[in-house]
Design a protein around this motif. Structure first.
Motif, PDB file in Angstrom:
ATOM      1  N   THR A   1       0.833  -1.196   0.000  1.00  0.00           N
ATOM      2  CA  THR A   1       0.000   0.000   0.000  1.00  0.00           C
ATOM      3  C   THR A   1       0.866   1.243   0.000  1.00  0.00           C
ATOM      4  O   THR A   1       0.604   2.188  -0.736  1.00  0.00           O
TER       5      THR A   1
ATOM      6  N   SER B   1     -11.070   9.136  -5.080  1.00  0.00           N
ATOM      7  CA  SER B   1     -11.435   8.486  -3.823  1.00  0.00           C
ATOM      8  C   SER B   1     -10.164   8.127  -3.059  1.00  0.00           C
ATOM      9  O   SER B   1      -9.072   8.052  -3.639  1.00  0.00           O
TER      10      SER B   1
ATOM     11  N   ASP C   1      -9.644   5.211  -1.933  1.00  0.00           N
ATOM     12  CA  ASP C   1      -9.260   3.918  -2.504  1.00  0.00           C
ATOM     13  C   ASP C   1      -8.377   4.104  -3.728  1.00  0.00           C
ATOM     14  O   ASP C   1      -7.369   3.416  -3.892  1.00  0.00           O
ATOM     15  N   GLU C   2      -8.770   5.026  -4.592  1.00  0.00           N
ATOM     16  CA  GLU C   2      -7.961   5.251  -5.796  1.00  0.00           C
ATOM     17  C   GLU C   2      -6.599   5.819  -5.437  1.00  0.00           C
ATOM     18  O   GLU C   2      -5.586   5.442  -6.021  1.00  0.00           O
TER      19      GLU C   2
ATOM     20  N   GLU D   1      -6.276   1.050  -4.496  1.00  0.00           N
ATOM     21  CA  GLU D   1      -7.155  -0.084  -4.255  1.00  0.00           C
ATOM     22  C   GLU D   1      -8.202  -0.275  -5.333  1.00  0.00           C
ATOM     23  O   GLU D   1      -8.831  -1.289  -5.414  1.00  0.00           O
ATOM     24  N   SER D   2      -8.449   0.741  -6.157  1.00  0.00           N
ATOM     25  CA  SER D   2      -9.435   0.605  -7.220  1.00  0.00           C
ATOM     26  C   SER D   2      -9.079   1.533  -8.366  1.00  0.00           C
ATOM     27  O   SER D   2      -8.249   2.411  -8.225  1.00  0.00           O
TER      28      SER D   2
ATOM     29  N   HIS E   1     -14.397   9.673  -1.667  1.00  0.00           N
ATOM     30  CA  HIS E   1     -14.532   9.237  -0.288  1.00  0.00           C
ATOM     31  C   HIS E   1     -15.690   9.932   0.368  1.00  0.00           C
ATOM     32  O   HIS E   1     -16.222   9.555   1.321  1.00  0.00           O
TER      33      HIS E   1
END
Length: 101
Positions: free
Chosen positions: A29, A87, A89-90, A94-95, A101
């Motif tokens: 990560t 986001s 995540d982006e 992660e995506s 968010h």
């Protein structure tokens, strides 16, 4: 008593594997955040100095984040996600997109 020692050893090994998986996930990560920051910054044709001016961060932490020497705290991650309009995540890889968010 020998059975208990064997069980304890098996549980210890199991815990080590779980910890190792968690550690690997954290490192992946962190590496992804640096690459994503570079990608997002370049997508807007910004230098680190320009990103610094626009976000209020100094250039040094931006450089550290991009080179994976440091990981931004959650407040900084949220601010960067807002700035780049992605986001969380982006931002952490992660995506490929989705809702902010």
């Amino acid at each position: 008593m020998q059975r208990i020692e064997v069980i304890a050893e098996v549980l210890f090994v199991f815990d080590v594997f779980i910890f190792a998986d968690l550690l690997i996930s954290m490192v992946e990560t962190m590496l992804t955040i640096g690459a994503q920051l570079v990608k997002l910054r370049h997508s807007q044709s910004l230098t680190q100095y320009q990103l610094s001016d626009k976000t209020g961060l100094t250039r040094a932490p931006i450089s550290h984040y991009e080179k994976n020497r440091r990981e931004p705290d959650i407040k900084t991650l949220i601010m960067l996600a807002d700035f780049f309009k992605v986001s969380l995540d982006e931002l952490v890889g992660e995506s490929g997109g989705g809702e902010r968010h």
